[in-house]
Write a protein that holds these residues in place. Structure first.
Motif, short mmCIF file in Angstrom:
data_model
loop_
_atom_site.label_atom_id
_atom_site.label_comp_id
_atom_site.label_asym_id
_atom_site.label_seq_id
_atom_site.Cartn_x
_atom_site.Cartn_y
_atom_site.Cartn_z
N SER A 61 0.84 -1.20 0.00
CA SER A 61 0.00 0.00 0.00
C SER A 61 0.87 1.25 0.00
O SER A 61 2.01 1.23 0.50
CB SER A 61 -0.93 0.01 1.22
N VAL A 62 0.33 2.32 -0.57
CA VAL A 62 0.97 3.63 -0.56
C VAL A 62 -0.07 4.65 -0.09
O VAL A 62 -1.20 4.68 -0.60
CB VAL A 62 1.51 4.02 -1.95
N TYR A 63 0.32 5.47 0.88
CA TYR A 63 -0.62 6.45 1.44
C TYR A 63 0.08 7.79 1.56
O TYR A 63 1.23 7.88 2.00
CB TYR A 63 -1.10 6.00 2.83
N LYS A 64 -0.61 8.85 1.13
CA LYS A 64 -0.09 10.21 1.27
C LYS A 64 -0.82 10.90 2.41
O LYS A 64 -2.03 11.11 2.34
CB LYS A 64 -0.26 10.99 -0.03
N LEU A 65 -0.07 11.26 3.45
CA LEU A 65 -0.65 11.90 4.62
C LEU A 65 -0.50 13.42 4.50
O LEU A 65 0.62 13.94 4.44
CB LEU A 65 0.05 11.40 5.89
N GLU A 66 -1.64 14.10 4.45
CA GLU A 66 -1.65 15.56 4.45
C GLU A 66 -1.58 16.03 5.91
O GLU A 66 -2.54 15.92 6.66
CB GLU A 66 -2.91 16.07 3.77
N MET A 93 -5.00 1.38 1.40
CA MET A 93 -5.66 0.67 0.31
C MET A 93 -4.62 -0.08 -0.50
O MET A 93 -3.45 0.29 -0.55
CB MET A 93 -6.43 1.66 -0.57
N GLY A 94 -5.06 -1.13 -1.17
CA GLY A 94 -4.17 -1.96 -1.97
C GLY A 94 -3.70 -1.25 -3.23
O GLY A 94 -4.16 -0.17 -3.59
N ILE A 95 -2.77 -1.90 -3.93
CA ILE A 95 -2.19 -1.35 -5.15
C ILE A 95 -3.11 -1.65 -6.33
O ILE A 95 -3.66 -2.75 -6.45
CB ILE A 95 -0.79 -1.94 -5.41
N GLY A 96 -3.26 -0.68 -7.23
CA GLY A 96 -4.05 -0.90 -8.44
C GLY A 96 -5.40 -0.22 -8.39
O GLY A 96 -5.74 0.51 -7.45
N SER A 97 -6.19 -0.49 -9.40
CA SER A 97 -7.47 0.21 -9.56
C SER A 97 -8.55 -0.31 -8.62
O SER A 97 -9.51 0.41 -8.32
CB SER A 97 -7.95 0.07 -11.01
N GLU A 98 -8.43 -1.54 -8.13
CA GLU A 98 -9.49 -2.09 -7.28
C GLU A 98 -9.53 -1.42 -5.92
O GLU A 98 -10.59 -1.30 -5.30
CB GLU A 98 -9.29 -3.60 -7.12
N GLN A 99 -8.38 -0.97 -5.41
CA GLN A 99 -8.30 -0.26 -4.13
C GLN A 99 -9.01 -1.01 -3.01
O GLN A 99 -9.95 -0.52 -2.37
CB GLN A 99 -8.88 1.15 -4.29
N ILE A 100 -8.56 -2.24 -2.75
CA ILE A 100 -9.11 -3.06 -1.68
C ILE A 100 -8.50 -2.62 -0.35
O ILE A 100 -7.28 -2.44 -0.25
CB ILE A 100 -8.81 -4.55 -1.94
N PRO A 101 -9.31 -2.42 0.71
CA PRO A 101 -8.75 -2.01 2.00
C PRO A 101 -7.74 -3.04 2.53
O PRO A 101 -7.96 -4.25 2.46
CB PRO A 101 -9.99 -1.92 2.91
#
Length: 634
Positions: free
Chosen positions: A195-200, A219-227
């Protein structure tokens, strides 16, 4: 604000406060003089009268408020661990990020229930500008226990700024905290990005306490964005801000910035559609050419391909463009079965590509192109096909004094391109070319690479996107992510591989009743050969005379060492793991390797040599050679 802080300090009283206090004292002196005239003065009453005066009471109240404010500011970092407090420097503002734990990592629930002895662990990387912090060895569980923090220097946002950054300067900087979650598989610690997350973090500027808790939904990698799970993070600004912005002002600024960027993206998408319509109408077969305008990133968002390339300077981690190509080539290539379920190929943004350590070919190309731009080369990413027809990307460089050169990111090999001549590469066609500033698509009669004109400025050969349209989508500043220099224990790894390989060979031959003797001097002689293999891999379009001279020296050493009438055989290989058993299995899978290990003859002696070569980001590869010398019998 600083002015308010000064008014709260007794050393810096306001002029009005000083005048009031002086007036009160003067009036008291006059009263004392009158009382002395009648002969009755009570010292205790005088002190009480002075303390109860309005001016003194106002001054005491200001001193109390100033002391309380200073205590609040000091208390904001008094709870930091001692090792963190030692890193605080005067005149610097910091962002302290504390990872307090994880929740709902349901993918690891089965491992936790069965209490399996999995060697896999989780790795969390926090990245801010050029600063990075890794939390290693987190057990794979549903609710992993994490209690680690790191101090990020916010002054890097405005290098050269002589004063400590305040609210307004921090609010106008767009540098989120990047959080990567990876799973390290087995003892070899092969990384798999989860997962990659950008924290503001800028909402902190509206908190009077200077602290805030964030719940990050990974969220997971890719377009599906599975938690994937939740990450609890506590962030604070150190030292606390002298003043704070209203929460509505911070929210409004961030919303306006997002709206502005969204509008730029909307306008560019409209332009790209018009550009594509014009391009496909210009030629009957242009629509089928390999023209890639958008690509999906790690978070499932479509980006303009030029956004994936940015000038990247490697510092002291890499010494040449060729070494950069070698490093990119040994980064494990992401297997097809690890791609998103929808089958789409996603590209990693540049900071993620540097740290992920497992990339697809497209991400390798954007990384290599960025590194070559950092070395000052005119570098481009090419999108096309192989001779087999499969989609492929590679890197191209142009120079005023050198021919066009193709760089294959998966192997590090380079091929000099000459129009109409057969080359050693497998590239079939090229449809589009781009870098961090410009985008071109081929409008030539044929897109076959053997007849391609790479003069991109020729409008009869290439259709470009207007610079004022593409500039709205790209980041003009170089990428600030730091590439970690090599720090692996190369000598220790080489020694372990040699020792284990000797043990495996001895045990194998003992099963057949054969003795095993090793010659240390012969082993040492193999070293130059192994180094020459690595030099050739790095500088594959290098000095052939130098390579021939190195081979000549190795042959001369063997002729001087191997006794007359003896036969010498050797088997070299290289690998990027830490398992001598796997390396031995690779040797035994070859007929030459089996022949060497199972050699029979008179005066059989063996040599084993390994050298480990370090590369940035804890990447390494090991060259190994097993050899034997014997006198044939019969």
């Amino acid at each position: 604000m600083e002015g308010e802080e000064a008014s709260n300090c007794p050393e810096n009283e306001s002029p009005s406060c000083q005048v009031d206090l002086k007036s009160s004292i003067d009036n008291l002196i006059q009263e004392v003089a009158m009382q002395e005239a009648i002969g009755s003065v009570d010292p205790n009453a005088l002190v009480t009268q002075l303390l109860n005066s309005a001016s003194v009471q106002s001054m005491l109240q200001r001193v109390s408020v100033g002391s309380r404010d200073r205590k609040n500011r000091e208390g904001s970092h008094s709870n930091l661990p001692p090792q963190v407090q030692e890193k605080l420097e005067p005149g610097h503002r910091y962002l302290y990020v504390h990872v307090a734990g994880g929740r709902a990592f349901v993918d690891h629930l089965e491992e936790e229930r069965n209490k399996t002895s999995s060697q896999s662990t989780l790795l969390i990387i926090l990245q801010f500008m050029s600063q990075r912090f890794e939390i290693k060895g987190i057990p794979c569980s549903c609710d992993p226990e994490i209690n680690k923090g790191h101090l990020f220097d916010l002054q890097e946002l405005r290098k050269g700024c002589g004063s400590i950054l305040g609210c307004n300067e921090l609010l106008t900087t767009d540098s989120p905290l990047l959080i990567l979650l990876l799973r390290c598989e087995g003892r070899n610690s092969m990384r798999n990005l989860i997962s990659v997350y950008k924290l503001e973090w800028r909402p902190l500027l509206a908190q009077t306490s200077g602290q805030e808790k964030f719940v990050c939904q990974l969220m997971g990698i890719g377009s599906e964005q599975i938690p994937v799970g939740l990450l609890d993070i506590q962030a604070s600004v150190i030292p606390s801000l002298d003043s704070y912005l209203p929460g509505s002002a911070v929210s409004r600024y961030l919303e306006e910035a997002n709206t502005c960027f969204g509008e730029r993206r909307r306008l560019f998408i409209n332009y790209a559609r018009q550009w594509w319509r014009e391009y496909t109408e210009a030629g009957t077969n242009y629509a089928s050419r390999s023209v890639r305008i958008f690509a999906m990133d790690e978070n499932g968002k479509n980006r303009f391909v030029c956004e994936y390339v940015r000038q990247l300077e490697a510092g002291h981690a890499l010494r040449s463009p060729e070494e950069a190509a070698r490093w990119v080539s040994i980064i494990p290539t992401k297997p097809v079965h690890q791609m998103p379920a929808d089958g789409s190929s996603h590209w990693y943004t540049l900071p993620v590509a540097v740290m992920a350590q497992s990339l697809n070919v497209e991400s390798k190309c954007s990384l290599l192109c960025s590194l070559l731009l950092g070395f000052g080369l005119d570098a481009w990413v090419c999108v096309g096909t192989l001779h087999s027809g499969g989609q492929h990307t590679w890197v191209m460089t142009r120079g005023p004094y050198t021919a066009i050169t193709f760089w294959e990111s998966s192997t590090g090999c380079r091929y000099v391109y000459k129009l109409g001549q057969k080359a050693g590469h497998d590239y079939g066609t090229v449809g589009s070319i781009f870098n961090h500033q410009r985008f071109y698509a081929s409008v030539q009669v044929t897109d076959k690479i053997g007849y391609c004109n790479f003069m991109l400025e020729d409008e009869n050969a290439w259709k470009r996107m207007l610079p004022n349209a593409t500039s709205s989508m790209i980041q003009k500043e170089p990428c600030k992510v730091k590439i970690l220099p090599p720090n692996y224990d190369a000598e220790g790894t080489s020694s372990v591989v040699e020792m284990q390989m000797r043990i495996l060979m001895t045990e194998y031959r003992a099963d057949f009743g054969l003795s095993t003797n090793f010659d240390d001097h012969l082993s040492h002689i193999l070293t130059p050969a192994l180094w020459s293999y690595e030099r050739k891999a790095v500088y594959s379009v290098g000095d052939d005379d130098q390579e021939a001279k190195g081979a000549e020296h190795f042959s001369a050493a063997l002729m001087h060492t191997i006794p007359e009438g003896h036969t010498f055989k050797a088997f070299p290989l290289h690998f990027m793991h830490q398992s001598p058993q796997r390396a031995f299995n690779s040797i035994m899978s070859s007929s030459i390797g089996r022949e060497i290990v199972g050699c029979r003859g008179d005066k059989v002696c063996y040599a084993v040599r390994a050298i480990t070569v370090n590369y940035p980001e804890n990447m390494f590869l090991t060259w190994l050679m097993v050899a034997c010398s014997y006198r044939p019998v019969g």
